[in-house]
Scaffold this motif. Structure first.
Motif, mmCIF file in Angstrom:
data_model
loop_
_atom_site.group_PDB
_atom_site.id
_atom_site.type_symbol
_atom_site.label_atom_id
_atom_site.label_comp_id
_atom_site.label_asym_id
_atom_site.label_seq_id
_atom_site.Cartn_x
_atom_site.Cartn_y
_atom_site.Cartn_z
ATOM 1 N N ALA A 62 64.667 -57.172 -40.967
ATOM 2 C CA ALA A 62 62.875 -57.858 -40.308
ATOM 3 C C ALA A 62 63.577 -57.188 -38.915
ATOM 4 C CB ALA A 62 63.233 -58.758 -39.943
ATOM 5 N N ARG A 63 65.387 -56.896 -38.555
ATOM 6 C CA ARG A 63 65.545 -56.478 -37.527
ATOM 7 C C ARG A 63 64.927 -54.937 -37.429
ATOM 8 N NH1 ARG A 63 65.669 -58.918 -33.143
ATOM 9 N NH2 ARG A 63 66.759 -60.280 -33.713
ATOM 10 N N LYS A 64 65.713 -54.266 -38.279
ATOM 11 C CA LYS A 64 65.255 -52.868 -38.204
ATOM 12 C C LYS A 64 64.077 -52.218 -38.596
ATOM 13 C CE LYS A 64 69.268 -51.706 -41.547
ATOM 14 N NZ LYS A 64 69.973 -51.575 -42.816
ATOM 15 N N ARG A 65 63.085 -53.208 -38.432
ATOM 16 C CA ARG A 65 61.309 -52.874 -38.945
ATOM 17 C C ARG A 65 60.868 -53.202 -37.098
ATOM 18 N NH1 ARG A 65 57.491 -49.387 -40.581
ATOM 19 N NH2 ARG A 65 55.152 -50.923 -40.466
ATOM 20 N N GLU A 66 61.418 -54.097 -36.589
ATOM 21 C CA GLU A 66 61.028 -54.618 -35.257
ATOM 22 C C GLU A 66 61.776 -53.110 -34.281
ATOM 23 O OE1 GLU A 66 62.440 -58.269 -31.966
ATOM 24 O OE2 GLU A 66 64.239 -57.895 -33.444
ATOM 25 N N ILE A 67 62.694 -52.883 -34.525
ATOM 26 C CA ILE A 67 63.422 -51.796 -33.647
ATOM 27 C C ILE A 67 62.757 -50.064 -34.274
ATOM 28 C CG2 ILE A 67 64.889 -50.504 -33.386
ATOM 29 C CD1 ILE A 67 67.055 -52.947 -33.994
ATOM 30 N N GLN A 68 61.929 -50.613 -35.287
ATOM 31 C CA GLN A 68 61.295 -49.372 -35.509
ATOM 32 C C GLN A 68 59.276 -49.553 -34.532
ATOM 33 O OE1 GLN A 68 59.226 -49.140 -39.004
ATOM 34 N NE2 GLN A 68 59.442 -46.341 -39.669
ATOM 35 N N LEU A 69 59.356 -51.075 -34.658
ATOM 36 C CA LEU A 69 57.832 -50.863 -34.087
ATOM 37 C C LEU A 69 58.013 -51.224 -32.672
ATOM 38 C CD1 LEU A 69 56.314 -53.464 -36.038
ATOM 39 C CD2 LEU A 69 55.741 -51.381 -36.296
ATOM 40 N N LYS A 70 59.121 -51.789 -31.909
ATOM 41 C CA LYS A 70 59.302 -51.740 -30.637
ATOM 42 C C LYS A 70 59.371 -49.979 -29.958
ATOM 43 C CE LYS A 70 61.303 -55.801 -30.022
ATOM 44 N NZ LYS A 70 62.436 -56.541 -29.156
ATOM 45 N N GLY A 71 59.880 -48.353 -30.752
ATOM 46 C CA GLY A 71 59.863 -48.113 -30.472
ATOM 47 C C GLY A 71 58.287 -47.026 -29.899
ATOM 48 N N TRP A 72 57.335 -47.450 -31.285
ATOM 49 C CA TRP A 72 56.534 -47.419 -31.560
ATOM 50 C C TRP A 72 55.516 -47.162 -30.177
ATOM 51 C CZ3 TRP A 72 53.812 -48.489 -36.369
ATOM 52 C CH2 TRP A 72 54.130 -48.523 -37.780
ATOM 53 N N THR A 73 54.446 -46.359 -28.990
ATOM 54 C CA THR A 73 53.747 -46.508 -28.623
ATOM 55 C C THR A 73 52.854 -47.395 -28.969
ATOM 56 O OG1 THR A 73 51.932 -44.801 -29.880
ATOM 57 C CG2 THR A 73 53.620 -43.672 -28.363
ATOM 58 N N ARG A 74 51.737 -47.716 -27.832
ATOM 59 C CA ARG A 74 51.044 -49.275 -27.648
ATOM 60 C C ARG A 74 49.400 -48.881 -28.583
ATOM 61 N NH1 ARG A 74 48.628 -53.191 -25.699
ATOM 62 N NH2 ARG A 74 46.168 -53.828 -25.323
ATOM 63 N N THR A 75 48.950 -47.358 -28.575
ATOM 64 C CA THR A 75 48.379 -46.682 -29.789
ATOM 65 C C THR A 75 48.630 -47.447 -30.968
ATOM 66 O OG1 THR A 75 47.608 -45.358 -27.753
ATOM 67 C CG2 THR A 75 46.334 -44.866 -30.025
ATOM 68 N N LYS A 76 49.912 -46.694 -31.275
ATOM 69 C CA LYS A 76 50.213 -46.713 -32.749
ATOM 70 C C LYS A 76 50.486 -48.375 -33.433
ATOM 71 C CE LYS A 76 53.357 -44.226 -35.650
ATOM 72 N NZ LYS A 76 54.730 -44.008 -35.845
ATOM 73 N N LYS A 77 50.441 -48.856 -32.281
ATOM 74 C CA LYS A 77 50.887 -50.541 -32.788
ATOM 75 C C LYS A 77 49.818 -51.469 -32.650
ATOM 76 C CE LYS A 77 54.853 -51.356 -29.860
ATOM 77 N NZ LYS A 77 55.939 -51.766 -28.699
ATOM 78 N N LEU A 78 47.913 -51.288 -31.927
ATOM 79 C CA LEU A 78 47.446 -51.586 -32.450
ATOM 80 C C LEU A 78 46.470 -50.999 -33.413
ATOM 81 C CD1 LEU A 78 45.746 -50.949 -28.575
ATOM 82 C CD2 LEU A 78 45.741 -53.179 -29.830
ATOM 83 N N LYS A 79 46.847 -49.711 -33.969
ATOM 84 C CA LYS A 79 46.515 -49.001 -35.443
ATOM 85 C C LYS A 79 46.764 -50.104 -36.348
ATOM 86 C CE LYS A 79 45.300 -44.548 -34.089
ATOM 87 N NZ LYS A 79 45.950 -43.041 -34.366
ATOM 88 N N LEU A 80 48.331 -50.233 -36.500
ATOM 89 C CA LEU A 80 48.777 -51.048 -37.265
ATOM 90 C C LEU A 80 48.295 -52.664 -37.135
ATOM 91 C CD1 LEU A 80 51.235 -51.646 -39.564
ATOM 92 C CD2 LEU A 80 52.919 -52.658 -37.754
ATOM 93 N N ILE A 81 48.545 -52.826 -36.665
ATOM 94 C CA ILE A 81 47.056 -54.398 -35.791
ATOM 95 C C ILE A 81 46.129 -54.528 -36.629
ATOM 96 C CG2 ILE A 81 46.141 -56.199 -34.341
ATOM 97 C CD1 ILE A 81 48.824 -55.397 -32.427
ATOM 98 N N SER A 82 44.976 -53.469 -36.629
ATOM 99 C CA SER A 82 43.673 -53.408 -37.029
ATOM 100 C C SER A 82 43.947 -52.641 -38.434
ATOM 101 C CB SER A 82 42.936 -51.608 -36.369
ATOM 102 O OG SER A 82 43.649 -50.541 -36.514
ATOM 103 N N GLY A 83 44.868 -52.199 -38.491
ATOM 104 C CA GLY A 83 45.246 -51.972 -40.309
ATOM 105 C C GLY A 83 44.519 -50.464 -40.822
ATOM 106 N N GLU A 84 44.274 -50.137 -40.076
ATOM 107 C CA GLU A 84 44.745 -48.160 -39.761
ATOM 108 C C GLU A 84 46.383 -47.709 -39.959
ATOM 109 O OE1 GLU A 84 42.616 -46.085 -36.718
ATOM 110 O OE2 GLU A 84 42.305 -48.105 -35.776
ATOM 111 N N LEU A 85 47.589 -48.546 -39.999
ATOM 112 C CA LEU A 85 48.903 -48.159 -40.856
ATOM 113 C C LEU A 85 49.139 -48.907 -41.664
ATOM 114 C CD1 LEU A 85 50.289 -46.397 -37.610
ATOM 115 C CD2 LEU A 85 49.501 -45.393 -39.224
ATOM 116 N N GLU A 86 50.528 -48.631 -42.528
ATOM 117 C CA GLU A 86 51.079 -49.691 -42.816
ATOM 118 C C GLU A 86 53.036 -49.676 -42.760
ATOM 119 O OE1 GLU A 86 50.870 -49.802 -46.903
ATOM 120 O OE2 GLU A 86 48.479 -49.814 -47.032
#
Length: 86
Positions: A62-86
């Protein structure tokens, strides 16, 4: 057997996104919103759960994935939230 872990993204009333990990994201959000969570929540107001990952087998994963997501741009995080990314 240990509890499964999750990575979650919460959105604040100010529109900012918070990435964290927990074995119980719903309970963790209650902690944040009651003043017992992160400094981020105290500074940015109430949080709303926007995304919860599939179960992860341990805290390290979980920590590794958290660090990965924290490095993402806001746009990429929003795409994950909307289901466009996994």
């Amino acid at each position: 057997m240990s509890k499964p872990w999750f990575v979650y993204i919460a959105a604040s009333v100010t529109g900012k996104l918070y990435v964290g990990i927990s074995t119980d994201p719903d309970r963790r959000l209650i902690d944040h919103n009651s003043g017992h969570g992160s400094r981020f929540a105290m500074q940015n107001g109430q949080l709303k759960l926007a995304y919860v990952s599939p179960m992860l087998k341990n805290q390290s994963e979980a920590r590794k994935r958290e660090i990965q997501l924290k490095g993402w741009t806001r746009t990429k995080k929003l795409k994950l939230i909307s289901g466009e990314l996994e």
